[in-house]
Write an enzyme that holds these catalytic residues in place. Structure first.
Site, PDB file in Angstrom:
ATOM      1  N   SER A 125       1.851   1.049  -2.495  1.00  7.77           N
ATOM      2  CA  SER A 125       1.653   0.468  -1.169  1.00  7.77           C
ATOM      3  C   SER A 125       1.851   1.528  -0.103  1.00  7.77           C
ATOM      4  O   SER A 125       2.676   2.425  -0.253  1.00  7.77           O
ATOM      5  CB  SER A 125       2.660  -0.667  -0.947  1.00  7.77           C
ATOM      6  OG  SER A 125       2.586  -1.116   0.390  1.00  7.77           O
ATOM      7  N   THR A 180      -2.240  -7.902   7.922  1.00 12.82           N
ATOM      8  CA  THR A 180      -0.860  -7.410   7.824  1.00 12.82           C
ATOM      9  C   THR A 180      -0.180  -7.481   9.182  1.00 12.82           C
ATOM     10  O   THR A 180      -0.835  -7.348  10.213  1.00 12.82           O
ATOM     11  CB  THR A 180      -0.878  -5.945   7.338  1.00 12.82           C
ATOM     12  OG1 THR A 180      -1.661  -5.880   6.163  1.00 12.82           O
ATOM     13  CG2 THR A 180       0.505  -5.419   7.040  1.00 12.82           C
TER      14      THR A 180
HETATM   15  O1  DON Z   1       0.358  -2.374   0.853  1.00 13.13           O
HETATM   16  C1  DON Z   1      -0.536  -1.770   1.454  1.00 13.13           C
HETATM   17  O2  DON Z   1      -0.535  -0.571   1.648  1.00 13.13           O
HETATM   18  C2  DON Z   1      -1.721  -2.573   1.992  1.00 13.13           C
HETATM   19  N1  DON Z   1      -1.865  -3.767   1.252  1.00 13.13           N
HETATM   20  C3  DON Z   1      -1.515  -2.860   3.453  1.00 13.13           C
HETATM   21  C4  DON Z   1      -2.713  -3.523   4.058  1.00 13.13           C
HETATM   22  C5  DON Z   1      -2.735  -3.487   5.536  1.00 13.13           C
HETATM   23  O3  DON Z   1      -1.855  -2.950   6.168  1.00 13.13           O
HETATM   24  C6  DON Z   1      -3.904  -4.085   6.184  1.00 13.13           C
HETATM   25  N2  DON Z   1      -3.685  -4.156   7.610  1.00 13.13           N
HETATM   26  N3  DON Z   1      -4.175  -3.965   8.570  1.00 13.13           N
END
Ligand code: DON
Length: 236
Positions: A111, A40
């Site tokens: 999310s 992300t």
């Molecule tokens: O939408 C969400 O909350 C997760 N898919 C976010 C994933 C995430 O931030 C991974 N990163 N380091």
């Protein structure tokens, strides 16, 4: 300002020169390349008219669903894991959820991502966000409280030690080596389980100072860069 390894042209030229088109490059020789995070990312932008954009975008897990969109070249995410695919069981980020977040037609998965903009008198005053799965809301909140409530300069607000609690597992996660031992012991005596982990979040933020100047900040935990670009016409 921290120089991102991706913008260091000398370093990039060195990487290009190291490629021998006739021989395979041993993976071990690539270990000095800057670490690009696989999941992300967040970026914050404000233009010259004060228009603000705050974007958090995700593959969810490393390389998402490990499938590339044919002809388009991007990797599909695996956001389906953000549904409670097995209600009551932890997902990738240890979040335990129930039927409300179960997979069903027409539903959108829950999310943690929260790209944020705080405004004052209708104008963006702080634009910020972070990757980090379940730690995103707690990271964002801590930066906001540090800067907008405690009035810490944005650099300090972003660099400050972070902690995280997400109900289950029933423990407070803290950044390793950044909190006072006496404070940790005090919490343990109160019955809290304290778990140390490496860093929490990687914030990218812009504050609009009182005089209207922009103060962009990339998290010292790494991976980002922050800059103000003055268009040539305006710089003359
Ligand atoms: O939408 C969400 O909350 C997760 N898919 C976010 C994933 C995430 O931030 C991974 N990163 N380091």
């Amino acid at each position: 300002m921290r120089q991102s390894p991706f913008r260091d042209r000398t370093r990039l030229a060195g990487v290009v020169a190291s490629i021998d088109p006739r021989r395979s490059t041993p993976t071990a020789a690539l270990s000095s390349l800057p670490g690009e995070r696989p999941t992300t990312t967040h970026f914050s932008v404000i233009d010259g008219n004060g228009m603000a954009v705050s974007i958090t975008t995700t593959l969810n897990d490393s390389f998402g669903s490990a499938r590339v969109a044919p002809g388009l070249g991007f990797v599909w995410n695996n956001e389906m894991d953000d549904f409670a695919t097995r209600p009551g069981q932890p997902n990738l980020y240890g979040l335990v959820q129930g039927e409300v977040n179960a997979v069903a037609p027409g539903k959108r998965m829950l999310s943690s991502m929260c790209p944020s903009i705080a405004s004052s008198a209708g104008k963006a005053a702080l634009v910020w966000g972070t990757p980090g799965g379940a730690t995103i809301p707690t990271t964002n909140l801590q930066v906001m409280l540090n800067h907008l409530l405690r009035r810490q300069p944005l650099e300090e607000a972003v660099a400050a030690p972070r902690f995280h609690q997400q109900d289950l597992p029933d423990a407070i996660q803290i950044e390793r080596g950044r909190f006072d031992n006496a404070w940790i012991e005090e919490l343990r005596k109160m019955g809290h389980e304290i778990r140390e982990r490496e860093t929490i979040g990687r914030v990218h933020a812009i504050a609009v100072e009182r005089d209207g100047t922009l103060n962009p900040v990339a998290d010292p935990r790494g991976g980002g860069a922050a800059l103000v670009v003055v268009p040539r016409a305006a710089a003359r």
